[in-house]
Design an enzyme around this catalytic site. Structure first.
Site, mmCIF file in Angstrom:
data_model
loop_
_atom_site.group_PDB
_atom_site.id
_atom_site.type_symbol
_atom_site.label_atom_id
_atom_site.label_comp_id
_atom_site.label_asym_id
_atom_site.label_seq_id
_atom_site.Cartn_x
_atom_site.Cartn_y
_atom_site.Cartn_z
ATOM 1 N N ASP A 1 -2.810 -12.736 6.068
ATOM 2 C CA ASP A 1 -4.093 -12.171 5.629
ATOM 3 C C ASP A 1 -4.814 -11.596 6.848
ATOM 4 O O ASP A 1 -5.267 -12.332 7.727
ATOM 5 C CB ASP A 1 -4.939 -13.256 4.950
ATOM 6 N N GLY B 1 0.829 -1.208 0.000
ATOM 7 C CA GLY B 1 0.000 0.000 0.000
ATOM 8 C C GLY B 1 0.862 1.256 0.000
ATOM 9 O O GLY B 1 2.096 1.194 0.073
ATOM 10 N N ALA C 1 -4.752 -1.586 5.992
ATOM 11 C CA ALA C 1 -6.159 -1.338 6.330
ATOM 12 C C ALA C 1 -7.017 -1.643 5.122
ATOM 13 O O ALA C 1 -6.526 -1.683 3.984
ATOM 14 C CB ALA C 1 -6.349 0.132 6.729
ATOM 15 N N LYS D 1 -12.569 1.709 11.593
ATOM 16 C CA LYS D 1 -11.267 2.190 12.068
ATOM 17 C C LYS D 1 -11.353 2.603 13.541
ATOM 18 O O LYS D 1 -10.429 2.362 14.318
ATOM 19 C CB LYS D 1 -10.782 3.372 11.218
ATOM 20 N N TRP E 1 -6.356 12.269 4.262
ATOM 21 C CA TRP E 1 -6.138 12.598 2.842
ATOM 22 C C TRP E 1 -4.748 12.148 2.363
ATOM 23 O O TRP E 1 -3.947 12.948 1.879
ATOM 24 C CB TRP E 1 -6.317 14.103 2.618
ATOM 25 N N TYR F 1 -16.391 2.668 6.968
ATOM 26 C CA TYR F 1 -14.921 2.682 7.068
ATOM 27 C C TYR F 1 -14.486 3.377 8.363
ATOM 28 O O TYR F 1 -13.681 2.841 9.129
ATOM 29 C CB TYR F 1 -14.338 3.388 5.845
ATOM 30 N N THR G 1 -7.625 7.392 11.174
ATOM 31 C CA THR G 1 -8.161 8.337 10.182
ATOM 32 C C THR G 1 -8.984 9.470 10.790
ATOM 33 O O THR G 1 -9.605 9.304 11.848
ATOM 34 C CB THR G 1 -9.045 7.538 9.186
ATOM 35 N N THR H 1 -9.224 0.166 2.916
ATOM 36 C CA THR H 1 -9.330 1.620 2.720
ATOM 37 C C THR H 1 -10.341 2.032 1.646
ATOM 38 O O THR H 1 -10.407 3.218 1.299
ATOM 39 C CB THR H 1 -7.949 2.216 2.347
HETATM 40 N N1 LIG Z 1 -5.816 6.711 2.059
HETATM 41 C C1 LIG Z 1 -6.235 7.736 2.801
HETATM 42 O O1 LIG Z 1 -6.655 8.779 2.280
HETATM 43 C C2 LIG Z 1 -6.204 7.634 4.301
HETATM 44 C C3 LIG Z 1 -6.739 8.699 5.059
HETATM 45 C C4 LIG Z 1 -6.673 8.616 6.452
HETATM 46 C C5 LIG Z 1 -6.092 7.523 7.056
HETATM 47 N N2 LIG Z 1 -5.603 6.507 6.295
HETATM 48 C C6 LIG Z 1 -5.031 5.355 6.983
HETATM 49 O O2 LIG Z 1 -3.649 5.335 6.658
HETATM 50 C C7 LIG Z 1 -3.191 3.982 6.585
HETATM 51 C C8 LIG Z 1 -2.487 3.760 5.261
HETATM 52 O O3 LIG Z 1 -3.405 3.972 4.194
HETATM 53 P P1 LIG Z 1 -2.964 3.768 2.672
HETATM 54 O O4 LIG Z 1 -3.699 4.800 1.873
HETATM 55 O O5 LIG Z 1 -1.482 3.651 2.585
HETATM 56 O O6 LIG Z 1 -3.617 2.344 2.347
HETATM 57 P P2 LIG Z 1 -3.578 1.534 0.972
HETATM 58 O O7 LIG Z 1 -2.667 2.179 -0.012
HETATM 59 O O8 LIG Z 1 -4.992 1.257 0.578
HETATM 60 O O9 LIG Z 1 -2.891 0.166 1.419
HETATM 61 C C9 LIG Z 1 -3.556 -0.721 2.252
HETATM 62 C C10 LIG Z 1 -2.636 -1.875 2.540
HETATM 63 O O10 LIG Z 1 -3.361 -2.779 3.401
HETATM 64 C C11 LIG Z 1 -3.249 -4.069 2.842
HETATM 65 N N3 LIG Z 1 -4.386 -4.916 3.165
HETATM 66 C C12 LIG Z 1 -5.703 -4.664 2.960
HETATM 67 N N4 LIG Z 1 -6.433 -5.738 3.307
HETATM 68 C C13 LIG Z 1 -5.545 -6.680 3.745
HETATM 69 C C14 LIG Z 1 -5.677 -7.995 4.232
HETATM 70 N N5 LIG Z 1 -6.861 -8.602 4.330
HETATM 71 N N6 LIG Z 1 -4.546 -8.670 4.611
HETATM 72 C C15 LIG Z 1 -3.336 -8.094 4.486
HETATM 73 N N7 LIG Z 1 -3.143 -6.852 4.024
HETATM 74 C C16 LIG Z 1 -4.247 -6.138 3.653
HETATM 75 C C17 LIG Z 1 -3.190 -3.850 1.336
HETATM 76 O O11 LIG Z 1 -2.689 -5.011 0.724
HETATM 77 P P3 LIG Z 1 -3.139 -5.456 -0.761
HETATM 78 O O12 LIG Z 1 -2.247 -4.689 -1.681
HETATM 79 O O13 LIG Z 1 -2.915 -6.917 -0.787
HETATM 80 O O14 LIG Z 1 -4.586 -5.062 -0.913
HETATM 81 C C18 LIG Z 1 -2.248 -2.667 1.280
HETATM 82 O O15 LIG Z 1 -0.902 -3.094 1.393
HETATM 83 C C19 LIG Z 1 -4.420 3.112 6.808
HETATM 84 O O16 LIG Z 1 -4.476 2.744 8.159
HETATM 85 C C20 LIG Z 1 -5.585 4.033 6.505
HETATM 86 O O17 LIG Z 1 -6.745 3.655 7.220
HETATM 87 C C21 LIG Z 1 -5.629 6.550 4.933
#
Ligand SMILES: NC(=O)c1ccc[n+]([C@@H]2O[C@H](COP(=O)([O-])OP(=O)(O)OC[C@H]3O[C@@H](n4cnc5c(N)ncnc54)[C@H](OP(=O)(O)O)[C@@H]3O)[C@@H](O)[C@H]2O)c1
Length: 313
Positions: free
Chosen positions: A35, A10, A59, A134, A155, A130, A100, A61
């Site tokens: 997983d 991710g 997560a 969280k 974001w 979501y 988040t 997401t």
């Molecule tokens: N994106 C945003 O805008 C945002 C905003 C606020 C907070 N956050 C928080 O910041 C953190 C990082 O977000 P991000 O945007 O970097 O997330 P992301 O790019 O969507 O990456 C999510 C990661 O979680 C893994 N994952 C999901 N389901 C899984 C499962 N069942 N088993 C193992 N791995 C799994 C995914 O693996 P796969 O590649 O195999 O799917 C991926 O490596 C998260 O905690 C998110 O809640 C994000």
């Protein structure tokens, strides 16, 4: 120090894996190895790899899809962190977890009616599945009694993966006009900034003479984003303007129009006010927050340099 780092396919996990590689031994399981939707398998994996610390940026997401897949969202965002926390407690190690701004409903206002930034003490009231999943993950970690730091951010974008920055860069090449929501306010957070801040926190832990005492005085929930506030429309204007300056986009640039959220309905409702107060984090860890646009420029600059390297090869 051996760190179990989840989610390295991710956005944030991948940047953390690159950025922390020189300060720790990283164990970086892919989904096939660990997983997180299968909580029964998590404890045995941790017992096998014997980490000194767990960092969990993984997560579920997909904010809109979560409205339909709530069971899966809860398994990954609530049950998995609960098991990570139980194991951290059992092994007397710490857990750094990411959460988040969507734990809030976005309705916080000052006495004069203007929007106000959320502190860590404010009441959570997620508007979507979501955010609720969280929040349940955060609560499970706190309730476990493990040594923990929960970093709530907002974001998130990077030069990789699915995110607003890359969507705007793509649309700017395809469309002459873009209509972008202008009434949701918050702070874009680059994974470069987030991983750098995490590294600073980790350095303080690594320098602590008595790590468990360090955890006692440092554990808790913290808000972590760059400084300043914007909306999605302004954010996209800054992306297009600076990307054009760096040669990542060329004329004609699209015209960008602000629209209300009501003109762009989505399955999951989003908070209108995602302002997060970072005072607690700055005071506790002494982290200097860049302005959100400076963090964006740094990310775009890195993308331009990577593009130049590719062209040179
Ligand atoms: N994106 C945003 O805008 C945002 C905003 C606020 C907070 N956050 C928080 O910041 C953190 C990082 O977000 P991000 O945007 O970097 O997330 P992301 O790019 O969507 O990456 C999510 C990661 O979680 C893994 N994952 C999901 N389901 C899984 C499962 N069942 N088993 C193992 N791995 C799994 C995914 O693996 P796969 O590649 O195999 O799917 C991926 O490596 C998260 O905690 C998110 O809640 C994000």
């Amino acid at each position: 120090m051996r760190i179990l780092l989840t989610g390295t396919s991710g956005q944030l996990g991948r940047t953390l894996a690159t950025n922390l590689a020189d300060v720790a031994e990283l164990i970086t399981p892919r989904r096939a190895d660990l997983d997180l939707s299968n909580s029964a398998s998590i404890a045995s994996y941790i017992q096998q790899c014997k980490p000194d610390l767990i960092i969990n940026p993984a997560a579920y997401t997909a904010v809109d899809l979560a409205e339909k897949e709530s069971e899966l969202a809860y398994r990954v965002n609530a049950e998995a962190p609960a098991v990570l926390a139980q194991e951290a407690k059992r092994l007397s190690i710490g857990l750094i977890h990411f959460s988040t701004d969507y734990v809030f409903d976005g309705g916080k206002v000052n006495s004069d009616g203007t929007a106000s930034a959320y502190t860590e003490q404010d009441q959570c009231a997620p508007l979507n599945v979501y955010g609720a999943s969280k929040l349940a993950g955060e609560q499970a970690i706190v309730d476990s009694g493990c040594a923990h730091i929960i970093l709530r951010t907002s974001w998130v974008y990077s030069d990789f993966g699915k995110n607003f920055l890359l969507t705007i860069l793509r649309l700017a090449k395809e469309k002459p006009e873009l209509n972008i929501v202008a009434d949701q306010w918050g702070t874009p957070s680059s994974t470069m900034f987030l991983s750098d801040a995490t590294k600073q926190i980790l350095a303080q832990l690594q320098q602590a003479e008595y790590p468990m005492t360090w955890w006692q005085t440092h554990q808790g929930i913290y808000h972590l984003t760059p400084d300043g506030v914007t909306n999605w429309c302004e954010f996209s204007q800054e992306i297009v303007t600076y990307a054009a300056q760096l040669g990542l986009l060329s004329a004609p640039l699209p015209q960008i129009h602000g629209i209300p959220s009501s003109a762009y309905p989505t399955p999951a409702q989003r908070p209108q006010n995602s302002r997060l107060d970072k005072t607690k984090l700055v005071q506790q860890f002494g982290i200097v927050l860049p302005a959100w646009d400076k963090a964006l420029h740094a990310c775009l600059q890195a993308m331009a340099e990577a593009k130049q390297r590719e062209a040179d090869n």
